[in-house]
Motif scaffolding. Structure first.
Motif, mmCIF file in Angstrom:
data_model
loop_
_atom_site.group_PDB
_atom_site.id
_atom_site.type_symbol
_atom_site.label_atom_id
_atom_site.label_comp_id
_atom_site.label_asym_id
_atom_site.label_seq_id
_atom_site.Cartn_x
_atom_site.Cartn_y
_atom_site.Cartn_z
ATOM 1 N N ARG A 150 0.825 -1.217 0.000
ATOM 2 C CA ARG A 150 0.000 0.000 0.000
ATOM 3 C C ARG A 150 0.858 1.266 0.000
ATOM 4 O O ARG A 150 1.775 1.408 0.811
ATOM 5 N N LYS A 151 0.530 2.161 -0.956
ATOM 6 C CA LYS A 151 1.257 3.426 -1.020
ATOM 7 C C LYS A 151 0.473 4.484 -0.253
ATOM 8 O O LYS A 151 -0.735 4.568 -0.393
ATOM 9 N N SER A 152 1.172 5.280 0.541
ATOM 10 C CA SER A 152 0.477 6.343 1.281
ATOM 11 C C SER A 152 -0.170 7.304 0.287
ATOM 12 O O SER A 152 0.412 7.624 -0.745
ATOM 13 N N PRO A 153 -1.377 7.791 0.604
ATOM 14 C CA PRO A 153 -2.016 8.739 -0.328
ATOM 15 C C PRO A 153 -1.327 10.105 -0.379
ATOM 16 O O PRO A 153 -1.583 10.895 -1.269
ATOM 17 N N GLN A 154 -0.439 10.369 0.566
ATOM 18 C CA GLN A 154 0.303 11.655 0.529
ATOM 19 C C GLN A 154 1.170 11.713 -0.722
ATOM 20 O O GLN A 154 1.809 10.712 -1.072
ATOM 21 N N PRO A 155 1.207 12.878 -1.416
ATOM 22 C CA PRO A 155 2.086 12.961 -2.598
ATOM 23 C C PRO A 155 3.553 12.744 -2.203
ATOM 24 O O PRO A 155 4.036 13.356 -1.257
ATOM 25 N N THR A 156 4.214 11.843 -2.908
ATOM 26 C CA THR A 156 5.623 11.587 -2.630
ATOM 27 C C THR A 156 6.468 12.508 -3.518
ATOM 28 O O THR A 156 5.963 13.101 -4.472
ATOM 29 N N ARG A 157 7.758 12.552 -3.227
ATOM 30 C CA ARG A 157 8.672 13.357 -4.069
ATOM 31 C C ARG A 157 8.617 12.860 -5.503
ATOM 32 O O ARG A 157 8.686 13.631 -6.454
ATOM 33 N N ARG A 158 8.513 11.522 -5.651
ATOM 34 C CA ARG A 158 8.454 10.934 -6.990
ATOM 35 C C ARG A 158 7.215 11.428 -7.741
ATOM 36 O O ARG A 158 7.289 11.795 -8.909
#
Ligand code: ADP
Length: 245
Positions: free
Chosen positions: A89-97
C-alpha cells in the motif's frame, strides 16, 4: 531478502524478456477516450498491466486568482498513484516521486498546447494510476495528451511516449516493473510525433552516445505507432457521438 540484479535473469536463452517479449516489442496498449462524463476530456490507458486514467478540466477560472497568467492558460498537472496501485500500500500523501512526475508530465505536454489561445484560464490535468508496473509516466503522458484533445483544447500535435531500457548492453522497448528494478537503465522519451520534436527525455543509468542515438530511433518508431492508436481512439469516440450513442 534483497535480490541482486545478477540473480534475476532478464533475458533468456531465446533472447526473450521476463514477460516473453522480444527486445523491440511493446506491451499491448489500449486507449479509451471519454470514460469520465463529468470531465471536459478524459482518456483511460492500459499499457501491459499499467492502468492510468487522465481527466482534463478547463479552460476554466483560475483559483487561486493570483496564479492567473494574463496572456495564456495556466496548465497544471497532478500525477498520483492510488494506494492500491502497487503491491505494498502506497500512502495517499504525494511523494517526491509523484511531484517530480507531475512536473515532467506537464513539461512534456506544454509544447503541444496552444496555451496562448486561452488567456487568464486554467487547464487542469489529473492523472491517477490505478495499477503500476513500470512506465507509468509514459502511460500518463499518452493518457493526458489524449484527454486534452478529447477536451477540445487546441494543440499543435498529440504527445506520445515510451521508455527505452537497458539490460546489459541490450536496448529494450517499454520496460516493465521488474526490468526497471533490476535492469541497467531507463530512458523515458516523449515526442510530438508529427514534428519529431522531443518534449521529454530523462535517463536513469549510463547510456553511451551511440546508445542514446539508438534509443531515440527505437522510441521514435514506437511513438509513431502509439500516435496512430491515440488518433484511432479519438476518432472512434467521435464516430460513436455521431451515431448518437
Ligand atoms: P515509471 O512508472 O514512470 O517507470 P519509476 O521509474 O519511478 O516511474 O517507477 C517504476 C515503477 O516502480 C513504477 O511503475 C511502479 O511499478 C514501481 N513503484 C513506484 N513507486 C512505488 C511504490 N511506492 N511502491 C511500490 N512500487 C512502486
Amino acid at each position: 531478502m534483497i535480490k541482486r540484479a545478477a540473480q534475476v535473469k532478464l533475458i533468456d536463452e531465446q533472447g526473450r524478456r521476463v514477460d516473453g517479449r522480444l527486445p523491440d516489442e511493446m506491451r499491448p496498449l489500449r486507449i479509451e477516450v471519454g470514460k469520465l462524463k463529468s470531465a471536459d476530456g478524459s482518456a483511460y490507458v492500459e499499457l501491459g498491466s499499467n492502468k492510468v486514467i487522465a481527466a482534463v478540466y478547463g479552460p476554466r477560472e483560475v483559483v487561486p486568482r493570483h496564479e492567473v497568467i494574463p496572456d495564456r492558460a495556466l496548465l497544471r498537472c497532478r500525477y498520483a498513484m492510488l494506494p492500491f496501485s502497487v503491491a505494498e500500500r502506497k500512502s495517499p500523501q504525494p511523494t517526491r516521486r509523484e511531484i517530480e512526475i507531475s512536473k515532467v508530465v506537464r513539461e512534456a505536454l506544454v509544447p503541444a498546447v496552444f496555451l496562448e489561445e486561452y488567456p487568464r484560464t486554467a487547464i487542469d490535468v489529473y492523472i491517477n494510476v490505478l495499477e503500476a508496473d513500470g512506465g507509468t509516466r509514459t502511460a500518463s503522458i499518452i493518457a493526458a495528451a489524449t484527454a486534452l484533445a478529447d477536451a477540445g483544447i487546441a494543440m499543435r500535435d498529440l504527445v506520445a511516449a515510451v521508455a527505452i531500457g537497458k539490460i546489459g548492453n541490450l536496448l529494450v522497448v517499454d520496460i516493465n516493473g521488474v526490468e526497471d528494478q533490476y535492469g541497467d537503465g531507463d530512458m523515458p522519451i516523449a515526442m510530438m510525433p508529427r514534428y519529431g520534436e522531443i518534449t521529454l527525455i530523462q535517463a536513469d543509468g549510463v547510456f553511451t552516445k551511440e546508445e542514446v542515438k539508438r534509443a531515440l530511433e527505437l522510441a521514435s518508431k514506437h511513438i509513431d505507432e502509439i500516435h496512430r492508436l491515440q488518433i484511432k481512439a479519438l476518432k472512434e469516440t467521435y464516430a460513436k457521438i455521431e451515431e448518437g450513442e
